[in-house]
Design an enzyme around this catalytic site. Structure first.
Site, short mmCIF file in Angstrom:
data_model
loop_
_atom_site.label_atom_id
_atom_site.label_comp_id
_atom_site.label_asym_id
_atom_site.label_seq_id
_atom_site.Cartn_x
_atom_site.Cartn_y
_atom_site.Cartn_z
CB THR A 381 -0.85 -0.03 1.30
OG1 THR A 381 -1.71 -1.15 1.24
CG2 THR A 381 -1.68 1.22 1.52
CD GLU A 420 -8.17 -2.61 -1.28
OE1 GLU A 420 -7.48 -3.00 -0.33
OE2 GLU A 420 -7.72 -1.92 -2.20
CB SER A 453 -5.72 -2.19 8.71
OG SER A 453 -6.31 -3.42 9.01
N GLY A 474 -0.95 -3.55 5.64
CA GLY A 474 -2.11 -4.39 5.96
C GLY A 474 -2.50 -4.25 7.41
O1 DON Z 1 -7.25 -1.71 3.49
C1 DON Z 1 -6.44 -2.47 4.02
O2 DON Z 1 -6.31 -2.58 5.22
C2 DON Z 1 -5.51 -3.27 3.13
N1 DON Z 1 -6.12 -3.49 1.85
C3 DON Z 1 -4.24 -2.52 3.03
C4 DON Z 1 -3.23 -3.29 2.24
C5 DON Z 1 -1.87 -2.92 2.61
O3 DON Z 1 -1.59 -2.14 3.48
C6 DON Z 1 -0.84 -3.59 1.87
N2 DON Z 1 0.40 -3.02 2.23
N3 DON Z 1 1.38 -2.86 2.50
#
Ligand code: DON
Length: 573
Positions: A381, A420, A453, A474
Site C-alpha cells: 500500500t 480489495e 486497516s 495491511g
Molecule cells: O485496506 C487495508 O487494510 C488493506 N487493503 C491494506 C493493504 C496494505 O496495506 C498492503 N500493504 N502494504
C-alpha cells in the site's frame, strides 16, 4: 494579478490568481514514498499550491512511478486538517474513497459448492476487484480545497507515464516476485506481464496507455474515469473475462466525506480513519488503553529491572496484550458504516476501555480461543504525509491491496486493478491475506465497502498539527502508527528514530504470535519465548511517512524500510 509559476521542468507553467503582496516564507514539509512524488510535492508547494494540490499531483504521480500501490484502479482514505482559504481556520476532515463491492457481488461469492473458500479467487484475476475510488477521491478533495488547476496538477504524472521514469531496485524486485506469485493462481490468463515485465532496475519505464488515460482525466475531470472512455475500457476488460464491474457500478460510485474519528489523548486530539477503516478506532483504543495502564506498566518495568528483564520484552508483551483485545473488537464490530452499525463512540470511550483493560496480564499471556488463521504475505500500500506553509495537512493512504493488485491491467487504459475484495470476510472465521478474520459486520454485500486497516492520522496539539503519520502494511498498519505516535510523544524520539525503530505486532491470531522488524536481540526473543510467545520476523513491516512539529520545529522522516524521501523547506505562506 496573474502570476505564472514554473512548476514542471518541461516548461509547463501554472497560472496563479494571487495577490501581489509579498509572501512570508514559512515551513512546509513532506514525507513521500518515492523520489518522484517527493519532487512533485515540493514543486507544487513552491508554486503556491496547498497540501491538497500537492496530494492530488503526488497521488497521480505514484500511480505511475509506484505501480505496486500507487493507483487509479484502487482506493484509499485521506485525513485532512485544512482550511478552505487563508482566512478561515483549519478543521479535521476525512474523505473515504475506498472501493465498493460490485453490484453483482454476494455473501458467498468466493465459496465453492461445499462452502469452502476458493483459493485466491478474491485476490487474483477479474473477480478480485472492488469498484475503484481513487480518481473520485482526488477529484472531490480538489473540488473542495484545490487552489491550482486540476489539469495542470496531472501534468507531472502524464509526463512520467509518457516519457518514463527510472525503476528502483525495490520496484524491480517486487515485480519479479509478483510475476512468480500470480503465475499459477488465476484460472484466466492475466495480462500483468505483458505490461510490467519490462520493469528493470535502473532502466527507464514508459506507460503510453496510462499516459493517455491520465490525459483524458486531466482534460475531462474525475468523472471521466466513471463515465468516459476510461470507464468504457474498464468495463470492456471486465466483460471479456467474466469480471464483475459494470458501467452502472462505475456510475453509482461515490466517494464520501465522513466525520473523522477523534480521540482525546494526553492533551492531544488524535484524528484518524473512521469505518470502513478499523484503523482510527484501533489506534485510539491502543493509545488510551496504554495510558490507562501506565501505572501498571511502570511497575512492571521496575520489577523487570530487578529480575533482569529488558524494557523491550516487557513492552512487547504489554503491546501484545493490548493488541489482541483491539483485534478481537475489530473482527467482531467493524465494517462498512453504511451497512452495519459500528459502535465507534462506545469502542473508544473511557468507560469501555477501563473495563477492557481489566483482564490485561502484565507478566503472562492471557488466553484466547483458537480460531482458524491465514499466513502473512508481502503486502503493499502506500502512504504520504504533507504539510503546507499555512499549516494545512494531508495524511493519505491508498492501495491496490497486494502489490500490483489483482494482476489485471485494463487493456488500452494501462492501469492496474485492485484486489480489495479480499479485505471482506469471505467466510466467518477464515482469515484474509493479512491473517485477520471477520464476521457478519464485514461480510460481502453489493455496493458495500470492505473493512480496512488503513489509518492516515493527524495529531493535533493546542489546535495545531503536531504529527502527520501513516503507513502501508495491511493489518500491521494499526500497530505501526500506534508505536510511531508513542515513540514521538512518550519516548522522545526524533522523527527519523521514531519511524526506524523496531516495531512489534500481535493481532490475536495466529495465537500468541508476535512479528517484528527489524531483528530483535536474542535475549529479547528468548525471554518472550519463555513466556510462551512464538516469534517471527516480518520482512516487511510498513513504510511510515512522518511529519512532526514540536516546539516550533518541523521535522520529517521516511522509513528506512522503503524508498521514501522527506524534506522540510521554506515555502510561501
Ligand atoms: O485496506 C487495508 O487494510 C488493506 N487493503 C491494506 C493493504 C496494505 O496495506 C498492503 N500493504 N502494504
Amino acid at each position: 494579478m496573474l502570476k505564472r509559476v514554473m512548476l514542471w521542468g518541461l516548461g509547463i507553467t501554472f497560472s496563479l490568481l494571487g495577490s501581489t503582496a509579498v509572501w512570508a516564507e514559512k515551513t512546509a514539509a513532506f514525507a513521500m514514498p518515492d523520489e518522484y512524488s517527493a519532487k512533485v510535492t515540493k514543486q507544487v508547494l513552491l508554486a503556491g499550491g496547498n497540501a491538497v494540490d500537492a496530494a492530488v499531483a503526488a497521488g497521480f504521480v505514484l500511480a505511475v512511478t509506484y505501480p505496486e500501490a500507487g493507483n487509479i484502479g484502487g482506493g484509499g482514505f485521506m485525513t485532512l486538517f485544512h482550511a478552505k482559504d487563508h482566512n478561515s481556520t483549519a478543521k479535521p476532515l476525512f474523505l473515504d474513497y475506498r472501493e465498493k463491492a460490485p453490484q453483482a457481488a454476494f455473501k458467498t461469492l468466493y465459496l465453492d459448492k461445499e462452502n469452502n473458500v476458493i483459493p485466491y479467487r478474491s485476490l487474483v484475476g477479474y473477480q478480485a476487484s472492488g469498484v475503484p475510488g481513487t480518481v473520485m477521491g482526488l477529484w472531490l478533495a480538489h473540488q473542495r480545497f484545490g487552489s491550482l488547476p486540476w489539469s495542470e496538477l496531472l501534468v507531472p504524472a502524464i509526463d512520467y507515464a509518457r516519457n518514463g521514469f527510472v525503476v528502483s531496485k525495490q520496484l524491480a524486485q517486487t515485480a519479479v516476485w509478483y510475476q512468480k506469485w500470480i503465475a499459477d493462481k488465476s484460472k484466466d490468463p492475466l495480462n500483468f506481464s505483458h505490461y510490467f515485465s519490462a520493469l528493470k532496475e535502473g532502466k527507464s519505464f514508459k506507460q503510453p496507455e496510462l499516459a493517455k488515460t491520465l490525459q483524458r482525466i486531466a482534460k475531462e475531470g474525475g468523472e471521466e474515469f466513471y463515465r468516459g472512455e476510461t470507464a468504457r475500457l474498464l468495463v470492456k476488460e471486465m466483460q471479456r473475462h467474466n469480471g464483475l464491474i459494470t458501467l452502472d457500478d462505475l456510475h453509482q460510485y461515490q466517494a464520501v466525506w465522513r466525520e473523522a474519528v477523534i480521540g482525546e489523548w494526553k492533551g492531544r486530539q488524535i484524528i484518524s480513519a473512521p469505518p470502513p477503516s478499523s484503523g482510527g478506532v484501533a489506534i485510539i483504543q491502543l493509545l488510551k488503553m496504554k495510558a490507562l495502564l501506565q501505572g501498571e506498566l511502570d511497575e512492571a518495568l521496575q520489577k523487570g529491572k530487578q529480575d533482569g528483564l529488558s524494557e523491550q520484552v516487557i513492552k512487547t508483551h504489554f503491546y501484545a496484550e493490548l493488541e489482541k483485545r483491539v483485534y478481537a473488537d475489530r473482527a467482531f464490530y467493524l465494517g462498512d458504516p453504511d451497512f452495519v452499525k459500528v459502535p465507534v463512540k462506545q469502542l473508544i470511550s473511557d468507560d469501555y476501555l477501563k473495563q477492557r483493560v481489566q483482564s490485561v496480564l502484565m507478566d503472562e499471556i492471557s488466553d484466547f480461543e483458537q480460531i482458524q488463521y491465514g499466513k502473512f504475505e508481502t503486502p503493499e500500500t502506500t502512504h504520504f504525509s504533507i504539510m503546507d506553509a499555512q499549516g494545512n495537512a494531508v495524511s493519505n493512504t491508498y492501495t491496490l491491496n497486494m502489490p500490483f493488485g489483482s494482476g489485471v491491467v485494463v487493456s488500452g487504459a494501462g492501469f492496474l486493478m485492485n484486489n480489495e475484495m479480499d479485505d471482506f470476510s469471505t467466510k466467518p472465521g477464515v482469515a484474509n491475506i493479512f491473517g485477520v478474520v471477520g464476521g457478519k459486520a464485514n461480510e460481502i454485500a453489493p455496493e458495500k465497502r470492505m473493512l480496512s486497516s488503513m489509518s492516515p492520522t493527524i495529531v493535533l496539539k493546542d489546535g495545531a498539527v503536531e504529527m502527520v503519520v501513516g503507513t502501508p502494511g495491511g493489518s500491521t498498519i494499526i500497530t505501526s502508527v500506534f508505536q510511531t505516535i508513542v515513540n514521538v510523544v512518550e519516548e522522545g524520539m526524533t522523527a527519523q528514530q521514531a519511524v526506524n525503530a523496531t516495531r512489534v505486532h500481535h493481532q490475536l491470531l495466529p495465537k500468541d504470535l508476535i512479528t517484528y522488524n527489524p531483528e530483535l536481540p536474542e535475549e529479547t526473543k528468548e525471554a518472550l519465548q519463555l513466556m510462551g510467545y512464538q516469534l517471527k520476523k516480518n520482512n516487511y513491516m510498513g513504510d511510515v511517512q512522518l511529519i512532526v512539529q514540536q516546539r516550533g520545529q518541523v521535522s520529517a522522516a521516511s522509513d528506512v524500510r522503503g524508498r521514501g524521501v522527506s524534506e522540510v523547506f521554506l515555502s510561501k505562506d
